[in-house]
Design a protein around this motif. Structure first.
Motif, PDB file in Angstrom:
ATOM      1  N   VAL A 155     -20.436 -13.537  23.358  1.00 58.91           N
ATOM      2  CA  VAL A 155     -20.563 -14.368  24.767  1.00 58.91           C
ATOM      3  C   VAL A 155     -19.449 -14.442  25.558  1.00 58.91           C
ATOM      4  N   ARG A 156     -18.506 -14.961  25.017  1.00 57.53           N
ATOM      5  CA  ARG A 156     -17.206 -15.352  25.926  1.00 57.53           C
ATOM      6  C   ARG A 156     -16.646 -13.832  26.268  1.00 57.53           C
ATOM      7  N   GLU A 157     -16.502 -12.862  25.192  1.00 58.30           N
ATOM      8  CA  GLU A 157     -15.628 -11.912  25.327  1.00 58.30           C
ATOM      9  C   GLU A 157     -16.608 -10.848  26.391  1.00 58.30           C
ATOM     10  N   ALA A 158     -17.694 -10.953  26.212  1.00 54.08           N
ATOM     11  CA  ALA A 158     -18.612 -10.125  27.278  1.00 54.08           C
ATOM     12  C   ALA A 158     -18.501 -10.460  28.879  1.00 54.08           C
ATOM     13  N   LYS A 159     -18.353 -11.850  28.682  1.00 52.81           N
ATOM     14  CA  LYS A 159     -18.262 -12.385  30.123  1.00 52.81           C
ATOM     15  C   LYS A 159     -16.871 -11.974  30.662  1.00 52.81           C
ATOM     16  N   ALA A 160     -15.737 -12.125  30.012  1.00 50.00           N
ATOM     17  CA  ALA A 160     -14.465 -11.757  30.317  1.00 50.00           C
ATOM     18  C   ALA A 160     -14.450 -10.490  30.865  1.00 50.00           C
ATOM     19  N   GLN A 161     -15.149  -9.679  29.975  1.00 53.60           N
ATOM     20  CA  GLN A 161     -15.067  -8.188  30.221  1.00 53.60           C
ATOM     21  C   GLN A 161     -16.108  -7.539  31.254  1.00 53.60           C
ATOM     22  N   HIS A 162     -16.757  -8.658  31.631  1.00 47.92           N
ATOM     23  CA  HIS A 162     -18.098  -8.136  32.691  1.00 47.92           C
ATOM     24  C   HIS A 162     -18.818  -7.435  31.830  1.00 47.92           C
ATOM     25  N   ARG A 163     -19.401  -7.363  30.561  1.00 46.18           N
ATOM     26  CA  ARG A 163     -20.237  -6.697  30.044  1.00 46.18           C
ATOM     27  C   ARG A 163     -21.588  -7.490  30.088  1.00 46.18           C
ATOM     28  N   ASP A 164     -22.727  -6.982  29.677  1.00 44.27           N
ATOM     29  CA  ASP A 164     -23.932  -7.359  29.586  1.00 44.27           C
ATOM     30  C   ASP A 164     -23.855  -8.373  28.462  1.00 44.27           C
ATOM     31  N   VAL A 165     -24.206  -9.718  28.535  1.00 46.61           N
ATOM     32  CA  VAL A 165     -24.108 -10.735  27.388  1.00 46.61           C
ATOM     33  C   VAL A 165     -25.032 -10.256  26.257  1.00 46.61           C
ATOM     34  N   LEU A 166     -26.428  -9.907  26.823  1.00 48.80           N
ATOM     35  CA  LEU A 166     -27.573  -9.831  25.866  1.00 48.80           C
ATOM     36  C   LEU A 166     -27.378  -8.591  25.338  1.00 48.80           C
ATOM     37  N   THR A 167     -27.002  -7.504  25.762  1.00 48.26           N
ATOM     38  CA  THR A 167     -26.569  -6.236  25.070  1.00 48.26           C
ATOM     39  C   THR A 167     -25.591  -6.247  23.932  1.00 48.26           C
ATOM     40  N   SER A 168     -24.506  -7.161  24.182  1.00 45.80           N
ATOM     41  CA  SER A 168     -23.393  -7.377  23.556  1.00 45.80           C
ATOM     42  C   SER A 168     -23.879  -8.127  22.282  1.00 45.80           C
ATOM     43  N   LEU A 169     -24.496  -9.214  22.496  1.00 46.54           N
ATOM     44  CA  LEU A 169     -25.219  -9.870  21.568  1.00 46.54           C
ATOM     45  C   LEU A 169     -26.167  -9.073  20.536  1.00 46.54           C
ATOM     46  N   ILE A 170     -27.037  -8.259  21.038  1.00 41.02           N
ATOM     47  CA  ILE A 170     -27.805  -7.607  20.328  1.00 41.02           C
ATOM     48  C   ILE A 170     -27.184  -6.532  19.389  1.00 41.02           C
ATOM     49  N   ASP A 171     -25.998  -6.052  19.803  1.00 39.98           N
ATOM     50  CA  ASP A 171     -24.876  -5.289  19.019  1.00 39.98           C
ATOM     51  C   ASP A 171     -24.338  -5.900  18.078  1.00 39.98           C
ATOM     52  N   PHE A 172     -23.969  -7.282  18.451  1.00 39.55           N
ATOM     53  CA  PHE A 172     -23.480  -7.946  17.600  1.00 39.55           C
ATOM     54  C   PHE A 172     -24.154  -8.298  16.463  1.00 39.55           C
ATOM     55  N   PHE A 173     -25.324  -8.672  16.487  1.00 42.70           N
ATOM     56  CA  PHE A 173     -26.382  -9.184  15.574  1.00 42.70           C
ATOM     57  C   PHE A 173     -26.460  -7.826  14.656  1.00 42.70           C
ATOM     58  N   ALA A 174     -26.653  -6.599  15.240  1.00 37.06           N
ATOM     59  CA  ALA A 174     -26.869  -5.497  14.554  1.00 37.06           C
ATOM     60  C   ALA A 174     -25.701  -5.193  13.271  1.00 37.06           C
ATOM     61  N   GLY A 175     -24.409  -5.697  13.531  1.00 40.50           N
ATOM     62  CA  GLY A 175     -23.364  -5.783  12.570  1.00 40.50           C
ATOM     63  C   GLY A 175     -23.539  -6.857  11.421  1.00 40.50           C
ATOM     64  N   THR A 176     -24.426  -7.894  11.642  1.00 39.89           N
ATOM     65  CA  THR A 176     -24.360  -8.878  10.686  1.00 39.89           C
ATOM     66  C   THR A 176     -25.632  -8.645   9.630  1.00 39.89           C
ATOM     67  N   HIS A 177     -25.701  -9.571   8.846  1.00 37.64           N
ATOM     68  CA  HIS A 177     -27.105  -9.522   8.041  1.00 37.64           C
ATOM     69  C   HIS A 177     -28.302  -9.725   8.433  1.00 37.64           C
ATOM     70  N   TYR A 178     -28.199 -10.427   9.936  1.00 38.63           N
ATOM     71  CA  TYR A 178     -29.394 -10.726  10.574  1.00 38.63           C
ATOM     72  C   TYR A 178     -29.943  -9.498  11.182  1.00 38.63           C
ATOM     73  N   GLU A 179     -29.086  -8.567  11.581  1.00 39.99           N
ATOM     74  CA  GLU A 179     -29.449  -7.033  11.792  1.00 39.99           C
ATOM     75  C   GLU A 179     -30.346  -6.628  13.198  1.00 39.99           C
ATOM     76  N   GLU A 180     -31.543  -7.455  13.296  1.00 43.06           N
ATOM     77  CA  GLU A 180     -32.357  -7.124  14.331  1.00 43.06           C
ATOM     78  C   GLU A 180     -32.414  -8.244  15.547  1.00 43.06           C
ATOM     79  N   ALA A 181     -32.107  -7.902  16.600  1.00 40.80           N
ATOM     80  CA  ALA A 181     -32.205  -8.917  17.814  1.00 40.80           C
ATOM     81  C   ALA A 181     -32.857  -8.150  18.964  1.00 40.80           C
ATOM     82  N   ARG A 182     -33.708  -8.675  19.689  1.00 38.32           N
ATOM     83  CA  ARG A 182     -34.260  -8.161  20.862  1.00 38.32           C
ATOM     84  C   ARG A 182     -34.707  -9.062  22.142  1.00 38.32           C
ATOM     85  N   ILE A 183     -34.722  -8.657  23.231  1.00 36.69           N
ATOM     86  CA  ILE A 183     -35.112  -9.323  24.242  1.00 36.69           C
ATOM     87  C   ILE A 183     -36.671  -9.252  24.134  1.00 36.69           C
ATOM     88  N   VAL A 184     -37.438 -10.560  24.083  1.00 35.53           N
ATOM     89  CA  VAL A 184     -38.944 -10.282  24.118  1.00 35.53           C
ATOM     90  C   VAL A 184     -39.652 -10.802  25.453  1.00 35.53           C
TER      91      VAL A 184
END
Lengths: 364, 364
Positions: B217-246
């Protein structure tokens, strides 16, 4: 001289404990059965007077906590009191040389006898309430400086707890919370103290008193003497001294419920005396105050006992019914329970009552 | 390789813990301040991965219990967690080599760090919920066989308790009873286990996960990237895997209260999408189920996180307000939390919900 409590004594004790229960304390019948089974299995229990107590004896108070209305349907397993005591000893590292009832009424006169029989320990002829009270901090032990915690608590299913508290009021609050979640009835051990302290802070002779009350009722009946007159005479020879009938009549209304883990309500008695105003008795597990119009007939901590007109035996709160014919016997408590410190803990104000305490039969 | 947790890490942790809190777990801000003060006074805390854990390490789970709505007004003294741990160790005789959070969300990510700093112990990079849950038995520790008792409990005034229980559900019931009487917020230590057991029964890497969420969240904000897309990408690299905006929309109603010691209620979101039906989220401390008409968008144990539309940060249940613009992010839990044994303890049925569990993004 110590007395041995045998199964032969238990009927008298149950009758006396019901009267000292002042409506509460739990139905002594269940406690009597438990004490009988334990004495039959393990032998009689020594009743030790306060003045026989060695200074360094390790003493713990014990008994049941809860709403008497619940107790009659939630039967104890018989193991819970021992589990609470065992936990108390294990947690505190104290030695256990004798048990003292925390309350001299209802089931709590007999529960310590049951536990003492199983553990092979004496029971002390004294208690911390001189009657039954509904709250754990309402103890002369607390009034005269024994810490209420730690409190060990056990239910009939094997769940247990230990509570350490900053005040006696908090011990009531937290142990009551657990008791409610344990189904409204639990068994507790607390107020650990030595023999010297126990002598100073206890209401003396209250187990003997309960035996004596029961014996008086039994003998009066056998000899066809008036039970109430005999009881009044008996109390006159004890440190309770003063007892009187404050009302006689028919119960015309019983409003009763369980609130915050207590049995609460009001009973209304229509006096036999023609034209007399109804008598109302307020209840919080025990009978708190008896009033007729603006007049206070008797008030806590003095005992207010509703007795069956025919048998002279106490009717506990949960057994009160419309139509019962009753005498209301009031009994003054001994001086140790009438000090300003004691009244601050279990006088009328402690129950939210506005009426002042006036000791029965003494001019204010 | 162990990581050291310093005060620099706490902002990321608080942001991550709020998201893993799925609306509950208590406001991480208070926990962050407490952890900061403890690290400043005692130095950084070692974060130990499960695979570094010696088999014979003595481990105890700890955290706060109560209603988050109460926590924001009933501030901890900072001593209560240590008192509960001390009591646990004294009572059980266990050695204490490391602490594990019983819950990876809200205040309970930071409370163990505070306690570990004071005690000079490591914190384990894992927990027993993989998120926040409202009940003490909803732990993978319980699911996979660690006894829930004894439970040590402490309040901010120095009152404490120890409960021994016959079942994990009873630990919740009795500890909740004490928590309510302690004012709705208390601190507990339980689920004592060794290192080998801890590796088998814990949701791994959840402290690192919280740090990673916060960093993302911090880096996405600093780099003016979309926070939610960054979070979804981050979760994809963890054992939680799947995240979506519902869902995305405006909060139009918040019904909320405290019941049986929990914050309960429903929040209604009016979607930005024209003509779309409102989205309703049911709450018991945490967000339990998000529905739109008859469609279940996400359901417990999957995470349902209400995030501020502008900042991407989680809004905890007690901070929800009419008019807030939000995204609802759902995250699938890892396999250890989706077994039949796990779902029996913290699946929809355990919360009284009729809808079946459908893992987010997996076809049933």
């Amino acid at each position: 001289m110590s007395k041995l409590i045998t199964t032969d004594d238990l009927d008298d004790l149950a009758v006396g404990a019901a009267i000292l229960g002042t409506g509460g304390g739990g139905d002594p019948y269940i406690g009597k059965l438990m004490a009988r089974a334990a004495i039959e299995a393990h032998g009689p229990v020594t009743l030790m007077a306060l003045d026989e107590l060695p200074d360094d004896f390790g003493i713990v108070a014990c008994g049941a906590m809860g709403a008497p209305t619940i107790l009659i349907e939630k039967i104890p397993s018989g193991e819970e009191m021992g589990r609470a005591l065992d936990l108390y000893v294990r947690y505190t590292g104290r030695t256990l040389d004798a048990l003292i009832p925390f309350e001299a009424g209802g089931i709590n006169s007999t529960i310590p006898i049951m536990a003492a029989a199983k553990l092979g320990l004496p029971v002390i002829d004294a208690d911390g309430m001189g009657r039954a009270f509904p709250q754990l901090e309402m103890e002369t032990f607390n009034v005269y400086g024994v810490p209420a915690g730690p409190v060990a608590i056990a239910d009939e299913r094997g769940n247990t707890g230990i509570i350490e508290v900053k005040s006696a009021a908090k011990s009531e609050w937290l142990a009551r919370g657990l008791t409610i979640r344990m189904g409204g009835q639990a068994y507790i051990a607390n107020y650990g103290m030595d023999g010297a302290t126990c002598r100073r802070v206890s209401v003396p002779g209250t187990m003997s008193l309960a035996f004596g009350i029961g014996r008086t009722v039994r003998e009066a009946k056998a000899q066809h003497r008036d039970v109430l007159t005999s009881l009044i005479d008996f109390f006159a020879g004890t440190h309770y001294e003063e007892a009187r009938i404050v009302a006689s009549g028919k119960i015309v209304d019983v409003a009763r419920g369980v609130k915050n883990g207590w049995s609460v309500g009001t009973v209304t008695i229509h006096p036999f005396q023609r034209g007399a105003e109804p008598v109302r008795i307020q209840i919080q597990n025990e009978n708190l105050v008896a009033e007729q119009g603006d007049e206070v007939l008797a008030i806590v901590p003095d005992l207010i006992c509703i007795l069956d007109l025919d048998t002279g035996e106490a009717i506990t709160t949960e057994r009160l019914r419309y139509g019962q014919r009753v005498n209301v016997l009031a009994v003054r408590v001994p001086p140790i329970m009438r000090t300003p410190e004691a009244l601050a803990v279990f006088g009328p104000k402690a129950f939210g009552l506005d009426q002042p305490y006036r000791p029965l039969g003494l001019v204010a």
